[in-house]
Scaffold this motif. Structure first.
Motif, PDB file in Angstrom:
ATOM      1  N   ALA A  29      39.575  63.955  15.688  1.00  0.00           N
ATOM      2  CA  ALA A  29      39.323  65.350  15.318  1.00  0.00           C
ATOM      3  C   ALA A  29      39.394  66.261  16.536  1.00  0.00           C
ATOM      4  CB  ALA A  29      37.969  65.475  14.631  1.00  0.00           C
ATOM      5  N   VAL A  30      38.827  65.832  17.646  1.00  0.00           N
ATOM      6  CA  VAL A  30      38.860  66.629  18.879  1.00  0.00           C
ATOM      7  C   VAL A  30      40.306  66.782  19.355  1.00  0.00           C
ATOM      8  CG1 VAL A  30      38.221  66.616  21.326  1.00  0.00           C
ATOM      9  CG2 VAL A  30      36.501  66.139  19.577  1.00  0.00           C
ATOM     10  N   ALA A  31      41.085  65.712  19.297  1.00  0.00           N
ATOM     11  CA  ALA A  31      42.484  65.783  19.718  1.00  0.00           C
ATOM     12  C   ALA A  31      43.275  66.731  18.811  1.00  0.00           C
ATOM     13  CB  ALA A  31      43.114  64.392  19.702  1.00  0.00           C
ATOM     14  N   ALA A  32      43.024  66.680  17.512  1.00  0.00           N
ATOM     15  CA  ALA A  32      43.741  67.534  16.561  1.00  0.00           C
ATOM     16  C   ALA A  32      43.303  68.997  16.663  1.00  0.00           C
ATOM     17  CB  ALA A  32      43.531  67.026  15.136  1.00  0.00           C
ATOM     18  N   ALA A  33      42.088  69.243  17.139  1.00  0.00           N
ATOM     19  CA  ALA A  33      41.550  70.609  17.213  1.00  0.00           C
ATOM     20  C   ALA A  33      42.163  71.414  18.349  1.00  0.00           C
ATOM     21  CB  ALA A  33      40.040  70.571  17.374  1.00  0.00           C
ATOM     22  N   HIS A  34      42.709  70.755  19.358  1.00  0.00           N
ATOM     23  CA  HIS A  34      43.323  71.439  20.509  1.00  0.00           C
ATOM     24  C   HIS A  34      42.390  72.492  21.103  1.00  0.00           C
ATOM     25  CE1 HIS A  34      47.114  69.450  19.719  1.00  0.00           C
ATOM     26  NE2 HIS A  34      47.026  69.847  18.458  1.00  0.00           N
ATOM     27  N   GLY A  35      41.118  72.118  21.303  1.00  0.00           N
ATOM     28  CA  GLY A  35      40.159  73.014  21.929  1.00  0.00           C
ATOM     29  C   GLY A  35      39.424  73.941  20.965  1.00  0.00           C
ATOM     30  N   ARG A  36      39.806  73.902  19.692  1.00  0.00           N
ATOM     31  CA  ARG A  36      39.110  74.742  18.711  1.00  0.00           C
ATOM     32  C   ARG A  36      37.898  74.000  18.164  1.00  0.00           C
ATOM     33  NH1 ARG A  36      44.607  75.364  17.449  1.00  0.00           N
ATOM     34  NH2 ARG A  36      44.372  73.972  15.670  1.00  0.00           N
ATOM     35  N   ARG A  37      37.171  74.652  17.290  1.00  0.00           N
ATOM     36  CA  ARG A  37      35.957  74.077  16.711  1.00  0.00           C
ATOM     37  C   ARG A  37      36.241  72.837  15.872  1.00  0.00           C
ATOM     38  NH1 ARG A  37      33.420  79.391  14.175  1.00  0.00           N
ATOM     39  NH2 ARG A  37      35.335  80.262  14.897  1.00  0.00           N
ATOM     40  N   VAL A  38      35.248  71.949  15.850  1.00  0.00           N
ATOM     41  CA  VAL A  38      35.290  70.751  15.006  1.00  0.00           C
ATOM     42  C   VAL A  38      34.063  70.805  14.101  1.00  0.00           C
ATOM     43  CG1 VAL A  38      35.163  68.235  14.964  1.00  0.00           C
ATOM     44  CG2 VAL A  38      36.495  69.385  16.739  1.00  0.00           C
ATOM     45  N   TYR A  39      34.281  70.614  12.817  1.00  0.00           N
ATOM     46  CA  TYR A  39      33.190  70.582  11.837  1.00  0.00           C
ATOM     47  C   TYR A  39      32.913  69.127  11.505  1.00  0.00           C
ATOM     48  CZ  TYR A  39      34.008  75.537  11.340  1.00  0.00           C
ATOM     49  OH  TYR A  39      34.144  76.874  11.598  1.00  0.00           O
ATOM     50  N   TYR A  40      31.692  68.701  11.782  1.00  0.00           N
ATOM     51  CA  TYR A  40      31.267  67.324  11.546  1.00  0.00           C
ATOM     52  C   TYR A  40      30.383  67.351  10.301  1.00  0.00           C
ATOM     53  CZ  TYR A  40      29.143  62.772  12.500  1.00  0.00           C
ATOM     54  OH  TYR A  40      28.706  61.484  12.410  1.00  0.00           O
ATOM     55  N   ILE A  41      30.853  66.742   9.229  1.00  0.00           N
ATOM     56  CA  ILE A  41      30.127  66.750   7.959  1.00  0.00           C
ATOM     57  C   ILE A  41      29.616  65.348   7.693  1.00  0.00           C
ATOM     58  CG2 ILE A  41      30.302  67.168   5.479  1.00  0.00           C
ATOM     59  CD1 ILE A  41      32.694  69.053   6.255  1.00  0.00           C
ATOM     60  N   GLU A  42      28.347  65.291   7.358  1.00  0.00           N
ATOM     61  CA  GLU A  42      27.727  63.981   7.142  1.00  0.00           C
ATOM     62  C   GLU A  42      26.936  64.000   5.845  1.00  0.00           C
ATOM     63  OE1 GLU A  42      25.059  60.754   9.591  1.00  0.00           O
ATOM     64  OE2 GLU A  42      25.724  62.571  10.564  1.00  0.00           O
ATOM     65  N   LEU A  43      27.150  62.980   5.032  1.00  0.00           N
ATOM     66  CA  LEU A  43      26.355  62.762   3.828  1.00  0.00           C
ATOM     67  C   LEU A  43      25.347  61.690   4.172  1.00  0.00           C
ATOM     68  CD1 LEU A  43      29.293  62.434   1.289  1.00  0.00           C
ATOM     69  CD2 LEU A  43      27.963  64.477   1.785  1.00  0.00           C
ATOM     70  N   GLY A  69      32.552  68.924  27.369  1.00  0.00           N
ATOM     71  CA  GLY A  69      33.286  70.145  27.072  1.00  0.00           C
ATOM     72  C   GLY A  69      33.012  70.640  25.659  1.00  0.00           C
ATOM     73  N   TYR A  70      32.545  69.760  24.784  1.00  0.00           N
ATOM     74  CA  TYR A  70      32.165  70.166  23.429  1.00  0.00           C
ATOM     75  C   TYR A  70      30.648  70.179  23.338  1.00  0.00           C
ATOM     76  CZ  TYR A  70      36.618  70.421  21.035  1.00  0.00           C
ATOM     77  OH  TYR A  70      37.862  70.816  20.625  1.00  0.00           O
ATOM     78  N   ARG A  71      30.126  71.195  22.647  1.00  0.00           N
ATOM     79  CA  ARG A  71      28.675  71.279  22.479  1.00  0.00           C
ATOM     80  C   ARG A  71      28.371  71.663  21.038  1.00  0.00           C
ATOM     81  NH1 ARG A  71      27.330  76.699  22.532  1.00  0.00           N
ATOM     82  NH2 ARG A  71      28.978  78.043  23.301  1.00  0.00           N
ATOM     83  N   LEU A  72      27.215  71.255  20.574  1.00  0.00           N
ATOM     84  CA  LEU A  72      26.751  71.588  19.236  1.00  0.00           C
ATOM     85  C   LEU A  72      26.386  73.062  19.201  1.00  0.00           C
ATOM     86  CD1 LEU A  72      25.891  70.650  16.391  1.00  0.00           C
ATOM     87  CD2 LEU A  72      23.650  70.143  17.362  1.00  0.00           C
ATOM     88  N   THR A  73      26.982  73.836  18.290  1.00  0.00           N
ATOM     89  CA  THR A  73      26.693  75.265  18.213  1.00  0.00           C
ATOM     90  C   THR A  73      25.955  75.664  16.943  1.00  0.00           C
ATOM     91  OG1 THR A  73      28.857  75.740  17.242  1.00  0.00           O
ATOM     92  CG2 THR A  73      28.664  75.863  19.654  1.00  0.00           C
ATOM     93  N   ASN A  83      22.077  64.511   0.289  1.00  0.00           N
ATOM     94  CA  ASN A  83      21.911  65.432   1.413  1.00  0.00           C
ATOM     95  C   ASN A  83      23.219  65.571   2.164  1.00  0.00           C
ATOM     96  OD1 ASN A  83      19.107  65.931   1.039  1.00  0.00           O
ATOM     97  ND2 ASN A  83      18.684  63.912   1.869  1.00  0.00           N
ATOM     98  N   VAL A  84      23.557  66.797   2.492  1.00  0.00           N
ATOM     99  CA  VAL A  84      24.776  67.086   3.235  1.00  0.00           C
ATOM    100  C   VAL A  84      24.387  67.890   4.465  1.00  0.00           C
ATOM    101  CG1 VAL A  84      27.005  68.272   3.204  1.00  0.00           C
ATOM    102  CG2 VAL A  84      26.175  67.138   1.137  1.00  0.00           C
ATOM    103  N   ALA A  85      24.959  67.533   5.582  1.00  0.00           N
ATOM    104  CA  ALA A  85      24.735  68.274   6.818  1.00  0.00           C
ATOM    105  C   ALA A  85      26.091  68.633   7.421  1.00  0.00           C
ATOM    106  CB  ALA A  85      23.933  67.445   7.800  1.00  0.00           C
ATOM    107  N   VAL A  86      26.176  69.844   7.951  1.00  0.00           N
ATOM    108  CA  VAL A  86      27.387  70.299   8.622  1.00  0.00           C
ATOM    109  C   VAL A  86      26.983  70.703  10.030  1.00  0.00           C
ATOM    110  CG1 VAL A  86      29.267  71.966   8.653  1.00  0.00           C
ATOM    111  CG2 VAL A  86      28.358  71.139   6.457  1.00  0.00           C
ATOM    112  N   GLN A  87      27.638  70.118  11.007  1.00  0.00           N
ATOM    113  CA  GLN A  87      27.417  70.480  12.403  1.00  0.00           C
ATOM    114  C   GLN A  87      28.722  71.041  12.948  1.00  0.00           C
ATOM    115  OE1 GLN A  87      26.000  66.671  13.945  1.00  0.00           O
ATOM    116  NE2 GLN A  87      23.996  67.610  14.198  1.00  0.00           N
TER     117      GLN A  87
END
Length: 92
Positions: A29-43, A69-73, A83-87
């Motif tokens: 996901a990080v490689a495909a994002a090319h420096g853009r945001r990544v949404y991590y979804i967890e059930l 270089g990536y941080r949780l925002t 339960n669903v969580a989106v980070q």
């Protein structure tokens, strides 16, 4: 990109498809994002005696690590039967 299941990319699932680990999914996901945001979804299931936030913290710590270089925002938790969580992770 999903973790814990085979990736269906150009054919239907079959027994020879490899299961992607959480860390492999994050790396892809990080490689495909090319420096853009990544949404991590967890059930995650309800864990006895824990709030949804405590359960998320426990499960996410085991899931994998984002590269430097990536941080949780942002984190959003949608409690319910499933339960669903989106980070949201962003590059600095």
């Amino acid at each position: 990109i999903r973790a814990g299941a085979p990736q269906e990319t150009d054919h239907p699932f079959n027994v020879y498809d490899r299961v992607t680990t959480a860390q492999q999914a994050i790396d892809q996901a990080v490689a495909a994002a090319h420096g853009r945001r990544v949404y991590y979804i967890e059930l995650f299931p309800k864990l006895a005696g824990k709030t949804p936030f405590e359960a998320l913290t426990t499960l996410s710590a085991q899931a994998g690590r984002f590269p430097p270089g990536y941080r949780l925002t942002d984190t959003r938790i949608y409690p319910g039967m499933s339960n669903v969580a989106v980070q949201v992770y962003a590059s600095r």
